[in-house]
Design a protein around this motif. Sequence first.
Motif, PDB file in Angstrom:
ATOM      1  N   ALA A   1      -5.419   2.734 -12.807  1.00  0.00           N
ATOM      2  CA  ALA A   1      -6.210   3.782 -13.456  1.00  0.00           C
ATOM      3  C   ALA A   1      -5.323   4.942 -13.904  1.00  0.00           C
ATOM      4  O   ALA A   1      -5.404   5.386 -15.070  1.00  0.00           O
ATOM      5  CB  ALA A   1      -7.305   4.273 -12.508  1.00  0.00           C
TER       6      ALA A   1
ATOM      7  N   PRO B   1      -6.268   1.589  -8.142  1.00  0.00           N
ATOM      8  CA  PRO B   1      -6.026   3.031  -8.310  1.00  0.00           C
ATOM      9  C   PRO B   1      -4.771   3.335  -9.121  1.00  0.00           C
ATOM     10  O   PRO B   1      -4.773   4.234  -9.964  1.00  0.00           O
ATOM     11  CB  PRO B   1      -5.898   3.538  -6.862  1.00  0.00           C
ATOM     12  CG  PRO B   1      -6.561   2.505  -6.026  1.00  0.00           C
ATOM     13  CD  PRO B   1      -6.318   1.203  -6.718  1.00  0.00           C
TER      14      PRO B   1
ATOM     15  N   ALA C   1      -7.720   5.073 -18.413  1.00  0.00           N
ATOM     16  CA  ALA C   1      -8.051   4.634 -17.056  1.00  0.00           C
ATOM     17  C   ALA C   1      -8.927   3.388 -17.090  1.00  0.00           C
ATOM     18  O   ALA C   1      -8.715   2.441 -16.313  1.00  0.00           O
ATOM     19  CB  ALA C   1      -8.750   5.761 -16.295  1.00  0.00           C
TER      20      ALA C   1
ATOM     21  N   VAL D   1      -7.650  -0.422 -15.573  1.00  0.00           N
ATOM     22  CA  VAL D   1      -8.393  -1.164 -14.559  1.00  0.00           C
ATOM     23  C   VAL D   1      -8.888  -2.492 -15.120  1.00  0.00           C
ATOM     24  O   VAL D   1      -8.814  -3.540 -14.460  1.00  0.00           O
ATOM     25  CB  VAL D   1      -9.567  -0.320 -14.030  1.00  0.00           C
ATOM     26  CG1 VAL D   1     -10.466  -1.148 -13.111  1.00  0.00           C
ATOM     27  CG2 VAL D   1      -9.032   0.899 -13.277  1.00  0.00           C
TER      28      VAL D   1
ATOM     29  N   ARG E   1       0.830  -1.210   0.000  1.00  0.00           N
ATOM     30  CA  ARG E   1       0.000   0.000   0.000  1.00  0.00           C
ATOM     31  C   ARG E   1       0.861   1.256   0.000  1.00  0.00           C
ATOM     32  O   ARG E   1       0.551   2.228  -0.702  1.00  0.00           O
ATOM     33  CB  ARG E   1      -0.923  -0.011   1.223  1.00  0.00           C
ATOM     34  CG  ARG E   1      -2.024  -1.048   1.167  1.00  0.00           C
ATOM     35  CD  ARG E   1      -3.075  -0.791   2.237  1.00  0.00           C
ATOM     36  NE  ARG E   1      -4.031  -1.889   2.332  1.00  0.00           N
ATOM     37  CZ  ARG E   1      -3.959  -2.871   3.208  1.00  0.00           C
ATOM     38  NH1 ARG E   1      -2.980  -2.886   4.099  1.00  0.00           N
ATOM     39  NH2 ARG E   1      -4.865  -3.831   3.225  1.00  0.00           N
TER      40      ARG E   1
ATOM     41  N   SER F   1       0.713  10.499 -11.012  1.00  0.00           N
ATOM     42  CA  SER F   1      -0.225  11.620 -11.144  1.00  0.00           C
ATOM     43  C   SER F   1       0.511  12.900 -11.522  1.00  0.00           C
ATOM     44  O   SER F   1       0.021  13.692 -12.336  1.00  0.00           O
ATOM     45  CB  SER F   1      -1.000  11.824  -9.844  1.00  0.00           C
ATOM     46  OG  SER F   1      -1.791  10.694  -9.543  1.00  0.00           O
TER      47      SER F   1
ATOM     48  N   ILE G   1       1.321   6.288  -7.053  1.00  0.00           N
ATOM     49  CA  ILE G   1       0.154   7.038  -7.532  1.00  0.00           C
ATOM     50  C   ILE G   1       0.461   8.530  -7.571  1.00  0.00           C
ATOM     51  O   ILE G   1       0.132   9.227  -8.536  1.00  0.00           O
ATOM     52  CB  ILE G   1      -1.068   6.749  -6.636  1.00  0.00           C
ATOM     53  CG1 ILE G   1      -1.576   5.330  -6.886  1.00  0.00           C
ATOM     54  CG2 ILE G   1      -2.194   7.755  -6.912  1.00  0.00           C
ATOM     55  CD1 ILE G   1      -2.631   4.881  -5.895  1.00  0.00           C
TER      56      ILE G   1
ATOM     57  N   ALA H   1     -14.217  -1.851  -7.990  1.00  0.00           N
ATOM     58  CA  ALA H   1     -13.851  -1.695  -6.582  1.00  0.00           C
ATOM     59  C   ALA H   1     -14.614  -2.679  -5.697  1.00  0.00           C
ATOM     60  O   ALA H   1     -14.069  -3.204  -4.722  1.00  0.00           O
ATOM     61  CB  ALA H   1     -14.126  -0.259  -6.133  1.00  0.00           C
TER      62      ALA H   1
ATOM     63  N   MET I   1     -15.892   1.462 -12.861  1.00  0.00           N
ATOM     64  CA  MET I   1     -14.895   1.610 -11.796  1.00  0.00           C
ATOM     65  C   MET I   1     -15.479   1.203 -10.447  1.00  0.00           C
ATOM     66  O   MET I   1     -14.809   0.537  -9.637  1.00  0.00           O
ATOM     67  CB  MET I   1     -14.411   3.057 -11.733  1.00  0.00           C
ATOM     68  CG  MET I   1     -13.650   3.528 -12.955  1.00  0.00           C
ATOM     69  SD  MET I   1     -11.982   2.830 -13.030  1.00  0.00           S
ATOM     70  CE  MET I   1     -11.358   3.672 -14.492  1.00  0.00           C
TER      71      MET I   1
END
Length: 338
Positions: free
Chosen positions: A292, A289, A79, A83, A13, A24, A20, A217, A213
């Motif tokens: 994506a 995430p 995205a 996923v 994590r 980003s 991420i 999840a 999405m």
Amino acid sequence: MAAQLDSRRRSARSRAIVLIVAVSALLAVLVVASLAVGSRALAPVDVLSALFSERRDTVGVIVHELRVPRTLTALLAGACLGVAGVLMQALTRNPLADPGLLGVNAGAALGVVVAIAAFGVGTASGYVWFAFAGAGGAALLVNAAARPDRRNDTVGLILAGVALSACLSAIVGIITLADDTTFESFRFWAVGSFERRDADVSAQLLPFAIVGMALAAVVARGLDHLQLGRDLARSLGVSPALVTIASGAAITVLCATATSAAGPLAFIGLLVAHAVRGAVGGSVPVSLPLAAVTGAALTLASDIVGRVIALPGEVEAGIVAAFLGAPLLLWLILRRTR
């Protein structure tokens, strides 16, 4: 053992959060680049000035009416494919699996051909619904063709998808070969492109992307348990059949959304799934995430590279993505056969 497992999860994590943020930041740079490059290059200062104002000069028109819709569509499609790639490989437990295996691309192609040949539709915003309907219909046929008592058998679903794709591709070939006008219009969609996409395309498909999405999840933790084995998943309170069906629905919605917007973009899901697994491991909830933002970045980068390498023309994003993904697929096949 439990302490080690928890430690690995926390570590994954943490890596995912760092990645991420990094991807980003890269994505923000790519967005500015996407708004700046093209047949007419714009300075980043002019891009930002036009983006946050209502300039109606040439720069404002280029940014707001041409490049912003194109960039948004690339982000949305990327995205969704990122996923979908993670879901597909987790569902099948096959590193060679691609989101297009359920017949979605072939169904969307047939929908576009019907829109062009039978109804004279010639714009992306016009045939997007035909593509979505074709993709959804193909997925339903794949599930119907699978043995009713073994809908949770991923091998059966893939075989049905491959068979249906071959059949639909043959129909598309017959129609396009018989009508030169349809072929000329269809070939630009078939290679995967974001050219001449207006704001209506991304606006029409955004609700479907959100649904896909959200569904991804919801099934993510169940897919994690399913990778441990069906018997163990059942002991943990997971229904393998329900997870398989829900995952297939999520993959279908996400792939249909991306394919409707830009045409069949091969290898994006494959590339993203492998990159994410190598970075943070196989946990689906942790991977989604990152997948994506990585998918959005890779797709937008492919579109930018296609615009730069053939000025004043351009190479479609689907061709650039295939150029990147084909060597990876070949390497994976060779590695598995050794």
